[in-house]
Design a protein around this motif. Structure first.
Motif, short mmCIF file in Angstrom:
data_model
loop_
_atom_site.label_atom_id
_atom_site.label_comp_id
_atom_site.label_asym_id
_atom_site.label_seq_id
_atom_site.Cartn_x
_atom_site.Cartn_y
_atom_site.Cartn_z
N ASP A 34 4.57 -6.08 6.23
CA ASP A 34 2.97 -6.49 5.95
C ASP A 34 3.13 -7.89 5.49
O ASP A 34 3.90 -8.47 4.77
CB ASP A 34 2.55 -5.71 5.10
CG ASP A 34 1.01 -5.77 5.00
OD1 ASP A 34 0.37 -6.07 5.85
OD2 ASP A 34 0.32 -5.86 3.92
N GLU A 68 0.76 -1.04 0.11
CA GLU A 68 0.02 0.09 -0.03
C GLU A 68 0.89 1.32 -0.04
O GLU A 68 1.36 1.74 1.15
CB GLU A 68 -0.91 0.05 1.12
CG GLU A 68 -2.07 -0.77 1.42
CD GLU A 68 -3.02 -0.76 0.19
OE1 GLU A 68 -3.32 0.33 -0.16
OE2 GLU A 68 -3.88 -1.85 -0.01
N GLU A 124 0.48 4.49 -0.79
CA GLU A 124 0.39 5.52 0.08
C GLU A 124 0.44 5.68 1.77
O GLU A 124 0.78 6.45 2.35
CB GLU A 124 -1.24 6.17 0.00
CG GLU A 124 -1.41 6.65 -1.50
CD GLU A 124 -2.01 5.40 -2.31
OE1 GLU A 124 -1.71 4.14 -1.78
OE2 GLU A 124 -2.73 5.63 -3.45
N PHE A 125 0.04 4.31 2.25
CA PHE A 125 0.34 4.16 3.31
C PHE A 125 1.51 4.15 3.94
O PHE A 125 1.97 4.86 4.83
CB PHE A 125 -0.32 2.59 3.74
CG PHE A 125 -0.05 2.17 5.16
CD1 PHE A 125 -0.34 2.99 6.42
CD2 PHE A 125 0.87 1.08 5.20
CE1 PHE A 125 -0.02 2.20 7.63
CE2 PHE A 125 1.17 0.35 6.67
CZ PHE A 125 0.74 1.08 7.75
N LYS A 147 -3.01 -3.42 11.80
CA LYS A 147 -3.44 -2.39 11.00
C LYS A 147 -4.75 -1.86 11.29
O LYS A 147 -5.46 -2.76 11.37
CB LYS A 147 -3.08 -2.56 9.41
CG LYS A 147 -1.57 -2.34 8.98
CD LYS A 147 -1.34 -2.98 7.80
CE LYS A 147 -1.60 -2.06 6.67
NZ LYS A 147 -1.28 -2.70 5.31
N PRO A 148 -5.22 -0.83 11.08
CA PRO A 148 -4.55 0.80 11.08
C PRO A 148 -3.62 0.74 12.44
O PRO A 148 -3.64 0.31 13.37
CB PRO A 148 -5.38 1.63 11.10
CG PRO A 148 -6.77 1.09 10.85
CD PRO A 148 -6.70 -0.46 11.37
N LEU A 149 -2.39 1.41 12.10
CA LEU A 149 -1.23 1.35 13.33
C LEU A 149 -1.59 2.49 14.40
O LEU A 149 -2.08 3.55 13.74
CB LEU A 149 -0.05 1.65 12.61
CG LEU A 149 0.93 0.46 12.04
CD1 LEU A 149 2.11 0.86 11.45
CD2 LEU A 149 1.13 -0.47 13.25
N MET A 178 0.22 -9.42 4.51
CA MET A 178 -0.54 -9.65 3.30
C MET A 178 -0.09 -8.86 2.01
O MET A 178 -0.42 -7.74 1.79
CB MET A 178 -2.08 -9.32 3.63
CG MET A 178 -2.71 -10.41 4.46
SD MET A 178 -3.53 -11.82 3.37
CE MET A 178 -4.84 -10.97 2.77
N THR A 198 3.48 7.47 3.57
CA THR A 198 3.25 8.47 4.64
C THR A 198 3.76 8.16 5.93
O THR A 198 4.15 9.17 6.77
CB THR A 198 1.58 8.72 4.69
OG1 THR A 198 1.21 8.63 3.45
CG2 THR A 198 1.15 9.96 5.41
N LEU A 199 3.48 6.77 6.24
CA LEU A 199 4.31 6.47 7.69
C LEU A 199 5.76 6.63 7.48
O LEU A 199 6.25 7.12 8.67
CB LEU A 199 4.09 4.87 7.60
CG LEU A 199 4.60 3.99 9.07
CD1 LEU A 199 3.72 4.81 10.05
CD2 LEU A 199 4.53 2.84 8.71
N THR A 242 -0.14 -7.09 10.83
CA THR A 242 -1.27 -8.05 10.53
C THR A 242 -2.44 -7.53 10.19
O THR A 242 -2.76 -6.18 10.85
CB THR A 242 -1.29 -9.26 11.44
OG1 THR A 242 -1.94 -8.64 12.72
CG2 THR A 242 0.06 -9.85 11.97
#
Lengths: 215, 129
Positions: free
Chosen positions: B56, B14, B16-17, B106-108, B58, B20-21, B84
């Motif tokens: 991640d 992901e 964008e995720f 997630k969401p973290l 998955m 950004t993180l 997870t």
């Protein structure tokens, strides 16, 4: 495997995949809102007209993500409950929490709230996760449909040697017709699962994994 | 606290995720590289071994647990924190059996991640002694 299990498994697989997507969506929204919050904090000395509104909006986003996260957790657990490894046994502590989370809306619609107190340790039972969820959810439905419409539905757990119990305490004060209703009518799967109504609390007893292993 | 010498690798498809993180961690003095799939992660590790990897489970292509096993075989000192899905605790538990340091859902929660990163680094330093 019987046809119901096959259908439940299908629904679970599809729902679990969708929930995984939803989890990524929430994760992106959370990090993006977090980054906006970081930028506002770094530039705290820069004053502009809409800063309070932006900060307030970010708070709303964050609290809604937390709300969505709980629902996501519960729906994912529901979706995974027909998985092979959860068909015959599960942790009652985890699935009681799931019942509480999944029941929140139906209870709120009746003007009441759910209060869940977890056990301090896992409570393995020899009943599948989906069956525990069905029994627990129906018990909460029974509690809010037959009792006065305010206050709390309390969900507790009780550990035992041969049985662990999920305890539903309806809001205080009974409706006039509640005596006509039989809480034992809540169907419980598994030959050894049983219900007991003591006049104030509904007990759903599930055989412990340990007891089942000894049989 | 000296934080600029951190070597963190974030792995998630992901984009964008994870990007950004990475930005948010950098703002907190924790610079991180990113990889968007398992294959890229293995290559990034071969190029420059990170201290800590946030992975991640998955992902399309090579799955997170397989990446974890391969990393642990070839680079056992890397501390791996798994990401997870909600309700999939079993994946996290499997990951711990394969040598992951921790698993987060997630969401973290960023503060929880940062705390876990520090614990993972501490664990790595204790392993060295």
């Amino acid at each position: 495997m019987n046809p119901v299990a096959t259908e439940a498994k299908f629904m679970g697989t599809v729902t679990a995949l969708s929930m995984h997507e939803m989890q990524n969506i929430l994760a992106i929204i959370r990090e993006s809102a977090g980054l906006m919050g970081d930028v506002l904090k770094i530039n705290a000395q820069v004053d502009f007209k809409y800063r309070p509104k932006m900060e307030q909006t970010l708070e709303h986003i964050t609290s809604q993500i937390d709300r969505g996260k709980k629902l996501l957790e519960a729906t994912s657990r529901l979706a995974h409950s027909p998985d092979e490894d959860l068909l015959l046994s599960c942790d009652l502590n985890i699935y009681a929490r799931t019942v509480a989370l999944l029941s929140e809306r139906q209870v709120r619609l009746k003007g009441a709230r759910v209060n869940f107190t977890p056990a301090a340790t896992p409570l393995p039972v020899a009943v599948g996760a989906l069956m525990v969820l069905m029994a627990g959810y129906r018990a909460v439905q029974w509690a809010v449909n037959t009792h006065i419409k305010d206050g709390y539905v309390q969900i507790n757990l009780q550990a035992g040697d041969t049985e662990h119990a999920l305890i539903i305490t309806p809001p205080v004060g009974l409706c006039p017709d509640v005596r006509l209703l039989d809480p034992a009518s809540i169907s419980l799967p598994g030959q050894n699962a049983r219900t007991h109504w003591d006049g104030n609390k509904l007990f759903l007893f599930f055989p412990t994994q340990q007891a089942a292993d000894h049989e | 606290m000296e934080t600029s010498d951190w070597n963190i690798l974030l792995v998630d498809d992901e984009v964008e995720f994870i990007s950004t993180l990475a930005e948010r961690l950098e703002l907190r003095g924790l610079p991180a590289r990113v990889a968007y799939d398992g294959e890229a992660a293995l290559k990034a590790v071969a190029d420059n071994e990170p201290e800590i990897m946030v992975l991640d489970i998955m992902m399309p292509g090579i799955k997170g647990l397989e990446v974890l096993q391969r990393i642990k075989e070839e680079h056992p000192k890397i501390q791996v924190i798994l990401l997870t899905g909600q309700g999939k605790t079993r994946d996290g538990i499997d990951g711990m059996r394969f040598g992951a340091f921790a698993y987060l859902m997630k969401p973290l929660d960023l503060e929880e991640l940062i705390r876990t990163l520090h614990e993972a680094r501490q664990g790595r330093q204790e392993d060295r002694k």
